[in-house]
Enzyme design. Structure first.
Site, PDB file in Angstrom:
ATOM      1  N   GLY A  47       0.768  -1.250   0.000  1.00  0.00           N
ATOM      2  CA  GLY A  47       0.000   0.000   0.000  1.00  0.00           C
ATOM      3  C   GLY A  47       0.790   1.285   0.000  1.00  0.00           C
ATOM      4  N   GLU A 101       4.299   4.018   6.029  1.00  0.00           N
ATOM      5  CA  GLU A 101       3.088   3.187   5.966  1.00  0.00           C
ATOM      6  C   GLU A 101       1.988   3.937   5.226  1.00  0.00           C
ATOM      7  OE1 GLU A 101       1.618   0.611   5.897  1.00  0.00           O
ATOM      8  OE2 GLU A 101       1.536  -0.573   7.723  1.00  0.00           O
ATOM      9  N   ASP A 105      -4.316   1.424  11.181  1.00  0.00           N
ATOM     10  CA  ASP A 105      -5.707   1.155  11.535  1.00  0.00           C
ATOM     11  C   ASP A 105      -5.742   0.669  12.992  1.00  0.00           C
ATOM     12  OD1 ASP A 105      -8.471   0.681  11.017  1.00  0.00           O
ATOM     13  OD2 ASP A 105      -8.066  -1.360  10.409  1.00  0.00           O
ATOM     14  N   LYS A 133      -6.088   6.111  11.546  1.00  0.00           N
ATOM     15  CA  LYS A 133      -7.467   6.080  12.053  1.00  0.00           C
ATOM     16  C   LYS A 133      -7.399   6.036  13.577  1.00  0.00           C
ATOM     17  CE  LYS A 133      -9.381   3.325   8.227  1.00  0.00           C
ATOM     18  NZ  LYS A 133      -9.923   1.989   7.886  1.00  0.00           N
ATOM     19  N   ASP A 161      -5.957  -0.312  -1.708  1.00  0.00           N
ATOM     20  CA  ASP A 161      -6.822  -1.082  -2.601  1.00  0.00           C
ATOM     21  C   ASP A 161      -8.102  -1.575  -1.932  1.00  0.00           C
ATOM     22  OD1 ASP A 161      -5.390  -3.026  -0.947  1.00  0.00           O
ATOM     23  OD2 ASP A 161      -6.288  -4.533  -2.257  1.00  0.00           O
ATOM     24  N   ARG A 167      -5.622   1.082  -6.424  1.00  0.00           N
ATOM     25  CA  ARG A 167      -4.304   1.582  -5.999  1.00  0.00           C
ATOM     26  C   ARG A 167      -3.800   2.713  -6.884  1.00  0.00           C
ATOM     27  NH1 ARG A 167      -2.310  -1.962  -2.124  1.00  0.00           N
ATOM     28  NH2 ARG A 167      -2.712  -4.186  -2.430  1.00  0.00           N
TER      29      ARG A 167
HETATM   30  P1  5GP Z   1      -3.419  -2.428  11.122  1.00  0.00           P
HETATM   31  O1  5GP Z   1      -2.446  -3.535  11.335  1.00  0.00           O
HETATM   32  O2  5GP Z   1      -2.934  -1.078  11.596  1.00  0.00           O
HETATM   33  O3  5GP Z   1      -4.786  -2.750  11.663  1.00  0.00           O
HETATM   34  O4  5GP Z   1      -3.714  -2.380   9.588  1.00  0.00           O
HETATM   35  C1  5GP Z   1      -2.935  -1.776   8.709  1.00  0.00           C
HETATM   36  C2  5GP Z   1      -3.155  -2.333   7.325  1.00  0.00           C
HETATM   37  O5  5GP Z   1      -4.547  -2.669   7.073  1.00  0.00           O
HETATM   38  C3  5GP Z   1      -2.816  -1.287   6.302  1.00  0.00           C
HETATM   39  O6  5GP Z   1      -1.445  -1.343   5.974  1.00  0.00           O
HETATM   40  C4  5GP Z   1      -3.737  -1.628   5.158  1.00  0.00           C
HETATM   41  O7  5GP Z   1      -3.128  -2.614   4.353  1.00  0.00           O
HETATM   42  C5  5GP Z   1      -4.954  -2.221   5.802  1.00  0.00           C
HETATM   43  N1  5GP Z   1      -6.035  -1.215   5.963  1.00  0.00           N
HETATM   44  C6  5GP Z   1      -6.474  -0.691   7.115  1.00  0.00           C
HETATM   45  N2  5GP Z   1      -7.453   0.207   6.907  1.00  0.00           N
HETATM   46  C7  5GP Z   1      -7.634   0.263   5.566  1.00  0.00           C
HETATM   47  C8  5GP Z   1      -8.522   1.028   4.723  1.00  0.00           C
HETATM   48  O8  5GP Z   1      -9.350   1.854   5.143  1.00  0.00           O
HETATM   49  N3  5GP Z   1      -8.412   0.810   3.375  1.00  0.00           N
HETATM   50  C9  5GP Z   1      -7.520  -0.079   2.847  1.00  0.00           C
HETATM   51  N4  5GP Z   1      -7.513  -0.197   1.531  1.00  0.00           N
HETATM   52  N5  5GP Z   1      -6.667  -0.814   3.618  1.00  0.00           N
HETATM   53  C10 5GP Z   1      -6.726  -0.641   4.966  1.00  0.00           C
HETATM   54 MG    MG Z   2      -0.370  -1.834   4.349  1.00  0.00          MG
END
Ligand code: 5GP
Ligand code: MG
Length: 176
Positions: A47, A101, A105, A133, A161, A167
């Protein structure tokens, strides 16, 4: 303006010009903080490829970049273990690392990845994320450099994506 990807419609959320202007602002801080440090940017694939390119071309001094691909097994492991697929090189000892990054999330990915870097005995490590977020964060992660804090909703575009698509969009969209 909206786009259709697979079965879902997404509405415009952040325009390309807003994105580029904000990245320029954030890169002023990176330039200030890392001017003489020859930082190693570590871009987390897939991403962050667009963000990494935009950050790197705005960094005015010597720097390097490495790409890392992570696979998380959050679904099958209670610890949310993350495995490196495309690896970190061995020569990070004593280096100043900036992780790039696309979006933070829950923070699981970063919480699992940071210890891998610590093992490499880096001199310092900060996170630079295009999106954060805050309401979804489950771990107290310090994101020192961040472009946009956004609500807890699904976004696509600018590297992000939906099931492989979106993307290539220069703007960011959220679910209709
Ligand atoms: P975390 O481990 O912080 O929960 O998640 C991070 C990863 O989840 C990001 O690198 C991304 O790949 C995916 N992700 C989290 N939120 C989103 C979103 O709103 N849209 C997309 N496309 N990917 C997300
Ligand atoms: Mg990612």
């Amino acid at each position: 303006m909206s786009v259709q990807l697979h079965d879902k419609t997404f509405d415009l959320f952040l325009t390309s010009s807003e994105i580029q202007a904000r990245i320029s602002e954030v890169c002023e801080y990176l330039n200030r903080d890392y001017a003489d440090k020859r930082p190693v940017f570590i871009a987390i694939l897939n991403g962050s490829f667009m963000f990494a390119a935009d950050v790197m071309r705005r960094f005015n001094d010597a720097c390097e970049i490495q790409f890392v691909r992570l696979a998380s097994y959050v679904g099958t492991s209670s610890t949310g273990e993350v495995q490196t697929i495309l690896g970190l090189s061995a020569d990070l000892k004593g280096r100043h690392v900036v992780i790039l990054e696309d979006i933070i999330d829950s923070g699981e990915t970063m919480v699992s990845f940071l210890p891998l870097l610590a093992q490499k005995e880096v001199a310092s490590c900060q996170i630079c994320s295009f999106l954060v977020k805050p309401d979804a964060l489950k771990h107290p992660i310090d994101v020192a450099y961040r472009c946009f804090d956004i609500p807890n909703e699904f976004v696509v575009g600018y590297g992000l994506d939906y099931d492989g698509l979106g993307r290539n969009l220069p703007d960011v969209y959220h679910l209709h």
